[in-house]
Design an enzyme around this catalytic site. Structure first.
Site: not given
Ligand code: GLN
Length: 510
Positions: A76, A151, A175
């Site tokens: 990532k 994400s 995420s």
């Molecule tokens: N969807 C969540 C957010 O937008 C979690 C994101 C993540 O785990 N990095 O904060």
């Protein structure tokens, strides 16, 4: 030629059917054919990967290769690899190259993994759909009209599309697990502190975790075992020794106690997903598992608590992007020209003004931001996307003097209550089961104008991050819409072995 897990690759190499260079080439071919559409990979190190393949092939041939020899991994784009870009899918870091390797990257390399490319994500890991990216959205390889989740959407899609054997993602609120559910792969969020965060670009430091995404539970366990463990460069990393997760998977124990929290199967959950998971649970029960109804009463405050604490931490972490030390810097000439023009305009007005009005304008002139402050502001305005700006504003608000107690301090207390719910539950059960996400992957663009709807995607995953415990997504079936969905197991801190065991039981039902 496509490989869907590491043991297939190992067999193919050992039997002499193929070479590691051929395997790497087959992944590169897949990327060339499909990445234009899927958009999971943002940069690829073809030459480096093929060179490494040759070196590692020699080590395989003379019996000195590491335990990940033959595994091709995507990273990532917020985990640092020396001399490679780490953009976090943000304009503010679009020209940033890492000067060192993250600890996890070093550990993968030491075991002879091949790092093939950098993977798309939501900007600074803020999002649930990988649509908040300077590279454009990552589409779901199973149906490219749908999102890949986020994400770590690039990490999930790259595995699902066979662009790599496995990948690393990060999980702050879901995420890794949610995109894994949307793309039909295994995804693990380890216990907070199990894996070093050294070299992970920070979003919310008391939540962030690096973890693997893979086709099988065994592959995920092997990667976690490799990257986990104490690291002097991250003083939140735990000194506990890392268990041999893969050994533990050889004979999975089906006599486990699975907590089934009513709160996780209520309103908002897709009916087919609910039924699918309940069916899997009945099968596990037949195989010897005990299903124990439990309650996690504070779970309903999870989203609100997370969006106070994570944004507070983000607003502070992201303060470092000032256009001076890192990344994108606005054009100083523009800034100075604008400043001069505004000053001259004010001076002209001052000359013509009188009395109180004049004093007001003089004050305004004296209070004008310096060109340095303006440079910071312009760089940040140009560098951050709308969702990141929203989080910085939210986080700054909840930390502001007048609201700190009402929001930030209170949310910390609720976080403790959520953790307490889990501690009590794990006195009774080995793992807790839940859906991973309320629906299958949604249409591209569907939640773009509705941040709250987007935030609700994490309803089942966020509590594990608040509590610091571990969680896994394991594919649980295919919906009538043709898309995969997953189920989640959560286990107490440092009980990843229990997660893998439970997930393996589900995997074996297929
Ligand atoms: N969807 C969540 C957010 O937008 C979690 C994101 C993540 O785990 N990095 O904060």
């Amino acid at each position: 030629m496509s490989f869907t897990n590491f043991s297939q690759i190992q067999q193919a190499i050992q039997s002499g059917d193929t070479t590691l260079s051929n395997i790497v080439q087959s992944y590169i071919d897949n990327i060339e054919q499909q990445n234009e559409e899927v958009n999971a990979v943002v940069s690829i190190d073809e030459k480096g990967a093929l060179e490494r393949a040759q070196q590692i092939q020699e080590r395989i041939d003379n019996g000195t290769a590491g335990k990940l020899a033959g595994m091709v991994i995507g990273i990532k784009d917020l985990i640092c690899e020396k001399d490679k870009q780490a953009t976090c899918a943000s304009n503010i870091l679009s020209n940033f190259e890492s000067v060192y390797d993250a600890t996890v990257v070093e550990r993968l390399r030491d075991e002879d993994a091949i790092l093939l490319g950098r993977l798309n994500m939501d900007e600074f890991a803020m999002g649930s759909s990988t649509e908040n990216s300077i590279y454009g959205p990552t589409k779901n390889p199973i149906d490219t009209s749908k999102v890949s989740g986020g994400s770590s959407g690039g990490s999930a899609a790259a595995v699902a599309a066979d662009f790599c054997t496995a990948s690393l993602g990060s999980d702050t609120g879901g995420s890794i697990r949610q995109p894994a559910s949307f793309c039909g792969v295994v995804g693990v969020k380890p216990t907070y502190g199990r894996v070093s965060r050294h070299g992970l670009v920070a979003f919310a430091s008391s939540f962030d975790c690096i973890g693997p995404l893979a086709h099988s539970v065994d592959d995920a366990a092997l990667i976690l075992e490799t990257i986990a463990g104490p690291d002097p460069n991250d003083n939140t990393s735990s000194s506990r020794t890392v268990p041999d997760y893969t050994e533990g998977l050889k004979n999975p124990d089906s006599n486990i106690k699975i907590g089934v929290p009513e709160e996780y199967f209520g309103e908002g959950l897709d009916e087919e997903i609910r039924k699918g998971i309940k069916d899997k649970l009945s099968e596990l029960e037949e195989a010897g598992a005990e299903l124990v109804p439990i309650h996690l009463p504070h779970m309903k405050y999870g989203i609100a608590t997370y969006y106070i604490l994570a944004t507070a931490e983000a607003s502070s972490n992201l303060a470092r992007y000032d256009g001076i030390r890192y990344g994108h810097r606005a054009d100083i000439k523009d800034v100075e020209q604008d400043l001069k023009a505004e000053q001259e305009a004010l001076e002209k007005q001052i000359k013509q003004a009188k009395g109180e009005e004049k004093q007001k304008l003089v004050d305004e002139l004296n209070d004008m931001d310096s060109s340095l402050i303006r440079l910071y502001k312009k760089s940040r305005t140009e560098g951050f996307g709308p969702e990141v700006k929203r989080r910085i504003m939210l986080g700054t608000y909840v930390l502001s003097a007048g609201y700190y107690d009402a929001y930030y301090a209170k949310a910390q207390k609720v976080r403790r209550l959520i953790k307490q719910d889990f501690t009590e539950a794990f006195e009774e059960v080995d793992v807790i089961v839940s859906p991973t996400a309320p629906t299958t992957a949604f249409d591209l663009g569907a939640n773009q104008d509705n941040p709250v709807q987007m935030y609700l995607n994490d309803i089942y995953t966020i509590s594990a991050n608040l509590a610091g415990i571990c969680g896994i997504n394991i594919p649980a079936g295919t919906h009538s819409d043709g898309l995969p969905y997953g189920m989640q197991f959560m286990a107490d801190t440092f009980e990843e072995g229990k997660l893998f065991n439970a997930a393996k039981l589900v995997e074996q039902l297929d």
